[in-house]
Design an enzyme around this catalytic site. Structure first.
Site, mmCIF file in Angstrom:
data_model
loop_
_atom_site.group_PDB
_atom_site.id
_atom_site.type_symbol
_atom_site.label_atom_id
_atom_site.label_comp_id
_atom_site.label_asym_id
_atom_site.label_seq_id
_atom_site.Cartn_x
_atom_site.Cartn_y
_atom_site.Cartn_z
ATOM 1 N N SER A 136 0.834 -1.194 0.000
ATOM 2 C CA SER A 136 0.000 0.000 0.000
ATOM 3 C C SER A 136 0.874 1.251 0.000
ATOM 4 O O SER A 136 1.758 1.412 0.830
ATOM 5 C CB SER A 136 -0.910 -0.002 1.227
ATOM 6 N N GLY A 137 0.606 2.142 -0.952
ATOM 7 C CA GLY A 137 1.386 3.376 -1.073
ATOM 8 C C GLY A 137 2.542 3.289 -2.027
ATOM 9 O O GLY A 137 3.290 4.260 -2.194
ATOM 10 N N THR A 141 -1.861 1.992 -8.161
ATOM 11 C CA THR A 141 -3.013 2.582 -8.860
ATOM 12 C C THR A 141 -2.554 3.539 -9.956
ATOM 13 O O THR A 141 -3.085 3.526 -11.074
ATOM 14 C CB THR A 141 -3.903 3.323 -7.851
ATOM 15 N N ASN A 187 -0.862 4.862 3.145
ATOM 16 C CA ASN A 187 -1.203 5.448 1.847
ATOM 17 C C ASN A 187 -2.490 6.249 1.994
ATOM 18 O O ASN A 187 -3.431 5.825 2.670
ATOM 19 C CB ASN A 187 -1.402 4.335 0.800
ATOM 20 N N SER A 190 -5.377 4.264 -0.783
ATOM 21 C CA SER A 190 -5.081 2.836 -0.870
ATOM 22 C C SER A 190 -6.291 2.089 -1.423
ATOM 23 O O SER A 190 -7.424 2.295 -0.984
ATOM 24 C CB SER A 190 -4.728 2.295 0.516
ATOM 25 N N SER A 191 -6.057 1.217 -2.391
ATOM 26 C CA SER A 191 -7.116 0.377 -2.940
ATOM 27 C C SER A 191 -7.377 -0.772 -1.963
ATOM 28 O O SER A 191 -6.481 -1.559 -1.680
ATOM 29 C CB SER A 191 -6.712 -0.172 -4.310
ATOM 30 N N GLY A 415 -0.267 -5.912 -2.457
ATOM 31 C CA GLY A 415 0.991 -6.603 -2.233
ATOM 32 C C GLY A 415 0.999 -7.308 -0.883
ATOM 33 O O GLY A 415 0.016 -7.310 -0.133
ATOM 34 N N GLU A 417 1.353 -8.063 2.853
ATOM 35 C CA GLU A 417 1.097 -7.182 3.983
ATOM 36 C C GLU A 417 1.440 -7.891 5.282
ATOM 37 O O GLU A 417 1.117 -9.079 5.466
ATOM 38 C CB GLU A 417 -0.373 -6.736 4.013
#
Length: 1445
Positions: A136-137, A141, A187, A190-191, A415, A417
């Site tokens: 994330s971050g 995206t 992030n 974040s998605s 990704g 985590e």
């Protein structure tokens, strides 16, 4: 950390680090460093001399410091998030550069990965997939957006009607981000779901359809968030919507809702929720959602917010619950209104639960905690169904192409985590990454095998280790963690502790599973990227995939069709089906995804987050290293190290290690032979020789570098010995030379002293002589000067006395004159003032009297107005009568013509009858004379017997004579009647003409009277205004103001009343067109062919203009001649490949356009918008419009009043001139472009030994320019067009060559700078040879590339300061461009260094601060438009030249 080894103590190394510190490390943890690697790193890390973790990390860090955020590792792209906007990397110009370029030819970029996938799909007809992963971050995206942007650029269709597929695909991103993205700790955007976009293409490579699949939306975030995170963006957007929307959806500020105020983070820096709300609504409209559907969606979002504000307390019954207070009841009612369902039913569905048993159902009350859990479950399921509906709606709106056989899939997925608290979502996410890592490892291993097979080397002993055991632990059925979780969920009284105990018992001996020491319900999985500990507290709740039956029934019965569609009725058979869970569904989705990926050719993009503070220019080594492990990059390196991690082309290997065996560098040896000789000399074992590369095992590169360092050390010692010997000898020679020179200097000094004494004695004698002579001369001058001064003084005294007397006399005369003049003027001024005062008072009295009279007259303005309107009516009536009289007169003239024709016919008949009558009379006379002569003879001759006359014949003749007589008389009467009728008609016509003339004269009289009346009114108004200005105290009269306004309004007479009456209709129009038809055909046939030039004048243009002027075609309201001429120019433009034909028609069209600009003028005095539209449609129209002051030969040009068709023809002609000009320019640009591509590829071809003649390409460009110039000169094209064409071509060359320096590192070298500089000199010589008349300022357009290559070929760049570069060497280049050149520069010839670190750091500071424009590539189209906008002044000279011809 890097440094130099100073001391070796067994297994320990003492290293002097570059940061100034000393460190002692173990030999096993130290890795060799390539000291000859570029300062900016390498673009492909497979080219690193040492492929290990520190080398990879150092390379990424070096490139990130230079804002180079993309790096290749073979076919894998590593993208490091810069945490700042870099728009110049993603514009259309950059996409055009990467379009069709070979992979690896340009700098690393997502566009290169996408272009490679697109080309493979088109050429091999195999579907492709691009996998974007990272934590994330990391920028997943944004990378996905750039990929889809490039696919839309390559496969987008021209927009017709409605929304195109590529637009809907691109606009689906903001919609899904609004409902699926949220701020997390790592992030701000974040998605919280995975996304796989399948973009379908037709057989022509155009986008024909698309589908979006989503995975594992984080539903728990709807109800529970931690500080400082945020909920999904859509909630905050709705709360920041316009006031009318907030009132419609019944929402307030975000901090008033429980689901949003659990965190202190409400607003995001740089994120405007109100603007994002409007953008999201716009994007929803583009993807096909109607306004009603959008309102229904946000009503559901608002209802979820109100559900969260419902609090529960104890109910009236034991273990029951109810809304806590009035505030909770209000939110309950509001949520029911938004859901459009029954409020009481909603309350019961939250506070009660129906338990189904055999044959009956039991209603169970829920306590306050259970009701809150039921509320949160309803919110989660509603939001999940809403998100699924959005995805399905986008897919149905975009549509899928059933005929498509190929596609490109873009996977944007979470990704690996690992947090402090890891729940069920992290477990599923890490399962996904395990599966994708296995797929990635297989692909990397496959690529390694393909590389070895391609190079024909032995690779059979390389073994591949995957992570299948971890996958079996998680998903194996039966026996996996997911299967055990589903089994636990099906048991009614199970808890998370029960699930944990089962895990401990089942997997206690599994090496990839462990139990934490200080926890009773956690478990740890040993993933490929590291150990992750999961908390099982919410595993059971998050794994259950069902909707509460009461919620299902309630929302299905909603009066809102949208809400009802989210909860379709469930059949009884479906209720009794087998238990399903989130984990099992996700595993099936994941398996489907992997099957899709296995059927495609994968491409990988690994996104890296350089720091956790989300700020630019910060690179945390440990953080990046962990992400490289999680992303599989280090695993790919490990797989590569199992085989041959170091690979070098033969040229690079020989160039680097040729010093180990100098004999191998002889000309008779090939590169392969030289490579083998060097390796044999080094006594290496285990290497492989491929077809184009040499493959070295791990550690062999270090051995070769050690040997190379040893050879370089011995060579250095020899060089030092020779240098020291040379320095000692040089010092001895210098000392000997100094001693000899010192002796010579001493002898010279003694000789110079003796000579100086002799000179002093001779000089003293000469000085004494001159001194005595000067004293005597001074005495004589003093006496002579004294006598002269006395004489001058006496004479001056006498002259001054005389001058003083003359001045006194003249001053007395002047004083007397001025005094007398003053006295006379004083008397005159007094008389004048008295006279003026008297006149002013008298005139004021008269003016006031006239003012009173005019005020009285102003009151009669109404009568004048009535008289004026009456006169206008009479004028209109008389105008109508005059038109009627004209029509009658035209009818009479037509009747007169008809009567004249009839009279002519009657007269011809009358003449024929008269002729017959005369002939009959003559016959009768002859018969009478004959009969008379016969009777006389009978009387004289008596002897002749009596002759009998035939009476019948005589009677017939007599009757015939009578008939003829009656016929003649009747004809005479008819003729007389016709003449009388003609006379009557003539009299009527004369009377009508007389009446019409009288009416016309009366109308003119009325017009004159009307004009005179208007002039009187205007003069009266002017007098009133003058009197009011001179009056001492003017008083505004409202009646006078009304009169003034009426007069002003009456002065604006329409243009048709000011013009003279229309002329009579033209007769015989059809016959006139028929007469001109042959002439028009002759003209068309003439100009259709190339009729050449006469004395530099285009014959066709002159002929067309003269014919149109002679036929008065410019003044015609309707004609088809212009259409025929336009067809000729259209057919000429179809010959796009022939520059000679295009130049011929450009010369004729531009000449005709310039003549028409001077000749045509608008008809009458009425201004029409045609003037502006016909002259300013394009840059050529503007140039010709500004050329109105040109002097043209009046023998050729004559001003005429043009009509609409003429101006339309001129406008179309302007468009054709511009089109012909652009075609010629583009044709030559295509020819030059093919040669420029070879010039740009010259460094690569020269490196491979394929370039034989380096100057042939530049000669080819000059040859194209010479051919074009010859064609333009032969066709007499105006020089302004020649100058502009060559200027734009030079600008195109400048942009192409300069951009190649910035995007191709092999072009930014010393040798390529010399090569391009020689070519630029040839182009400069051509400009000088072509003369400024044709070349113009074309040479100035090469200033970017000329300054850039001038900088490349400078020696000792490290001594040049930043100010010298910006002011002297490269004043035109921006800081971004210079920074890019300095970081990419490499010297392949003399091994010189780039600029110093201080200059580079200063440039980097300015770049980070945003000095200048962020885009460093030259935009060719922008430069051409700038040239066009500056062209009008130059066209004036061209037009003057044409007029002189």
């Amino acid at each position: 950390m890097d440094g130099q080894v100073e001391e070796v103590n067994g297994e320990d190394l003492v290293i002097n680090c570059t940061n100034g510190k000393k460190a002692t490390v173990n030999l096993s943890t130290a890795f060799p460093k390539d000291t000859e690697s570029p300062r900016g790193g390498v673009e492909d890390m497979t080219r690193l001399a040492y492929l290990h973790e520190p080398g990879v990390l150092q390379n990424l860090k070096s490139r990130y410091a230079l804002n180079e955020i993309y790096t290749y590792t073979g076919n894998i792209l590593i993208a490091v998030n810069p945490f700042q906007r870099l728009p110049h990397l993603y514009n259309n110009h950059m996409m055009g550069i990467y379009k069709g370029a070979e992979f690896g030819e340009l700098s690393p970029h997502p566009f290169a990965i996408t272009d490679r996938a697109y080309r493979l799909m088109i050429n091999d007809r195999i579907s492709q997939a691009i996998l974007v992963s990272g934590e994330s971050g990391a920028g997943k995206t944004e990378s996905t957006k750039s990929l889809m942007q490039y696919l839309a650029f390559m496969g987008g269709k021209a927009k017709a009607e409605g929304r195109s597929v590529q637009e809907q695909i691109l606009e689906s991103n903001p919609v899904l981000e609004a409902f699926g993205n949220a701020k997390t700790v790592r992030n701000n955007n974040s998605s919280r779901f995975g996304k796989f976009v399948e973009i379908q293409f037709d057989q022509y490579g155009k986008i024909s359809g698309a589908a979006i699949r989503t995975y594992l939306l984080e539903r728990s975030r709807v109800c529970q968030i931690s500080d400082p995170e945020r909920n999904y963006h859509c909630f905050y957007m709705l709360c920041a919507s316009p006031p009318e929307d907030r009132d419609k959806f019944k929402v307030g500020e975000a901090k008033t809702f429980h689901y949003l105020n659990q965190s202190n983070c409400i607003d995001l820096n740089g994120f405007d929720d109100s603007k994002e709300y409007i953008e999201t609504r716009r994007a929803m409209g583009i993807v096909g959602m109607s306004n009603d559907e959008q309102d229904a969606i946000f009503k559901v979002v608002a209802a979820i917010l109100h559900l969260g504000n419902i609090e529960f307390g104890e109910g009236s019954e034991p273990d029951s619950s109810a809304p806590k207070d009035d505030k909770s009841k209000f939110h309950l009612k509001t949520a029911a209104e938004l859901f459009m369902c029954d409020a009481k039913g909603l309350e019961e569905s939250l506070c009660k639960r129906v338990m189904a048993t055999r044959g009956e159902s039991i209603t169970k009350n829920l306590d306050a905690k259970g009701a809150a859990l039921s509320r949160d479950a309803l919110s989660r399921i509603v939001y999940s169904r809403l998100f699924d509906w959005l995805v399905n709606k986008i897919n149905s709106s975009i549509g899928q192409d059933p005929d498509s056989k190929i596609l490109i899939g873009v996977l944007d997925i979470y990704g690996f985590e690992s947090f402090k608290t890891n729940s069920f979502e992290q477990f599923c996410i890490n399962l996904t990454n395990e599966k994708l890592q296995q797929h990635f490892n297989q692909h990397v291993f496959k690529m390694e095998q393909e590389e070895y097979t391609k190079e024909e080397i032995d690779w059979s002993y390389i073994q591949f280790v995957d992570n299948q055991e971890i996958l079996d632990l998680i998903e194996k059925k039966p026996g996996g963690i997911i299967a055990l979780l589903d089994e636990t969920c099906m048991l009614r009284n199970s808890t998370h502790e029960t699930f944990a105990e089962k895990l401990y018992q089942k997997y206690k001996d599994n090496p990839h599973f462990s139990k934490p020491k200080f926890s009773r319900s956690d478990f740890t999985v040993h993933h490929y990227a590291g150990n992750v500990t999961y908390q099982t507290d919410l595993f059971l709740d998050k794994n259950i995939d069902y909707a509460v039956n009461e919620h299902q029934i309630l929302l299905n019965a909603s009066k809102c069709p949208f809400v009802s569609s989210l909860f379709p009725p469930v059949e009884e058979a479906a209720k009794n089906t087998k238990f399903t869970s989130i984990g099992s569904s996700f595993k099936q989705q994941l398996q489907s995804l992997l099957e899709t990926l296995s059927a495609t050719e994968p491409h990988y993009i690994r996104c890296i987050k350089p720091n956790n503070v989300l700020k630019p220019a910060i690179f945390e080594n440990s953080n990046v290293l962990q992400q490289l492990r999680c992303g599989g990059v280090l695993e790919a390196i490990r797989i590569s190290c199992l085989g041959y991690p170091t690979r070098r082309t033969f040229y690079e290997f020989v160039n680097r290690f040729g010093i180990l065996h100098p004999k191998a560098l002889s000309k008779g040896n090939t590169e392969i032979t030289s490579t083998k000789m060097i390796l044999e000399k080094a006594n290496l074992v285990g290497y492989q020789i491929g077809k184009t590369k040499v493959f070295l095992r791990a550690g062999q590169m270090a051995e070769l570098d050690a040997l190379r360092t040893e050879v370089l050390g011995l060579s250095a010692k020899k060089i030092q010995t020779k240098v020291r010997s040379f320095l000692c000898r040089k010092k001895y020679v210098e000392l000997r030379t100094c001693a000899t020179q010192l002796e010579a200097v001493c002898r010279g000094t003694l000789a110079r002293r003796l000579y100086e004494n002799l000179r002093r004695q001779a000089g003293a004698l000469r000085i004494q002589t001159r001194y005595r002579m000067r004293q005597e001369r001074n005495k004589f001058r003093d006496l002579w000067s004294a006598s002269t001064t006395i004489q001058c003084g006496l004479r001056g005294m006498a002259a001054r006395k005389k001058l003083r007397f003359c001045r006194q006399t003249k001053a007395a005369v002047i004083i007397q004159t001025r005094c007398r003049c003053h006295l006379a003027r004083s008397r005159y001024v007094k008389m004048l003032k008295a006279t003026l005062a008297t006149q002013c008072r008298w005139r004021g009295r008269i003016a006031r009297k006239e003012l009173r009279q005019l005020k009285m007259a102003a009151k009669e303005t109404g009568a004048l107005q009535a008289a004026k309107s009456k006169l206008e009516k009479e004028v209109e009536e008389l105008t109508w009568r005059l038109q009627v009289e004209k029509r009658i007169r035209s009818d009479l003239e037509e009747a007169k013509e008809a009567k004249i024709q009839e009279n002519k016919k009657l007269q011809s008949q009358l003449q024929e009858l008269q002729q017959q009558f005369k002939e009959t009379k003559e016959l009768l006379k002859k018969e009478q004379e004959t009969s008379k002569a016969a009777s006389e003879k009978a009387e004289k001759v008596t002897l002749v017997p009596e002759i009998r006359v035939d009476e019948t014949q005589v009677n017939e003749l007599t009757a015939e004579n009578e008939k003829l007589t009656t016929l003649v008389s009747s004809l005479e009467t008819k003729i007389e009647e016709t003449e009388e009728r003609f006379k009557d008609q003539d009299q009527v016509r004369e009377e009508s003409l007389k009446k019409a003339t009288e009416a016309e004269s009366q109308l003119n009289q009325l017009k004159n009277a009307f004009l005179s009346l208007r002039e009187k009114l205007a003069s009266a108004e002017a007098e009133i205004i003058n009197l009011r200005q001179h009056a001492a105290r003017p008083r505004p009269d409202p009646l006078l103001n009304m009169h003034k306004k009426s007069v002003i309004s009456n002065l604006s007479v329409p243009a048709d009343e000011q013009q003279s009456p229309p002329t009579p209709m033209e007769f015989g129009r059809r016959s006139l067109i028929e007469r001109h038809q042959e002439s028009v055909e002759a003209l068309i046939n003439c100009v259709n062919e190339n009729i050449g030039f006469s004395e530099g004048k285009p014959v066709a243009a002159i002929t067309i203009y003269k014919c149109l002027l002679h036929w008065r075609t410019f003044e015609a309201e309707k004609t088809n001649i212009f259409d025929r001429l336009i067809q000729i120019f259209s057919s000429a433009m179809q010959k796009q490949d022939s520059n000679a034909d295009l130049a011929y028609w450009l010369s004729n069209a531009s000449s005709l356009l310039i003549i028409l600009q001077k000749s045509l003028k608008p008809a009458g005095t009425v201004t029409t918008p045609l003037k502006r539209t016909t002259t300013q449609t394009s840059f050529l129209g503007r140039m010709v419009f500004r050329a109105s002051s040109i002097t043209v030969d009046m023998d050729l040009v004559r001003q005429v009043e043009g009509k609409y068709p003429a101006f339309l023809f001129k406008q179309q002609l302007t468009a054709f001139v511009e089109g012909l000009y652009g075609m010629i320019r583009d044709n030559v640009k295509r020819e030059v472009s093919s040669v420029l591509s070879h010039v740009i590829q010259a460094p690569r071809t020269a490196k491979a030994g394929l370039l034989t003649d380096q100057h042939s390409y530049w000669k080819a460009i000059v040859g194209h320019f010479n051919d074009l110039l010859k064609i333009l000169q032969e066709n007499c094209v105006p020089t302004i067009f020649c100058r502009k064409i060559f200027t734009q071509l030079y600008a195109y060359i400048n942009a192409q060559l300069f951009n190649s320096l910035l995007v191709r590192r092999e072009c930014c070298s010393f040798s390529n700078g010399e090569y391009v500089k020689q070519g630029i000199e040839e182009l400069e010589a051509w400009c000088t040879q072509a003369k400024p008349e044709y070349a113009g300022s074309a040479w100035d357009e090469l200033k970017h590339i000329s300054q850039a290559v001038g900088f490349l070929v400078i020696f000792k760049k490290f001594r040049v300061s930043y100010d010298e570069i910006m002011s002297d060497l490269c004043p035109v280049l921006s800081v971004h461009q210079l920074y890019r050149i300095c970081t990419q520069y490499w010297d392949d010839k003399y091994n010189t260094e780039s600029v110093s670190e201080e200059v580079l750091n200063e440039m980097k500071t300015l770049v980070n601060e945003g000095a200048g424009s962020g885009a460093y590539l030259l935009d060719e189209e922008t430069r051409v438009s700038n040239l066009i906008s500056n062209a009008p002044c130059a066209l004036l000279a061209a037009c003057r030249c044409l007029s002189r011809r």
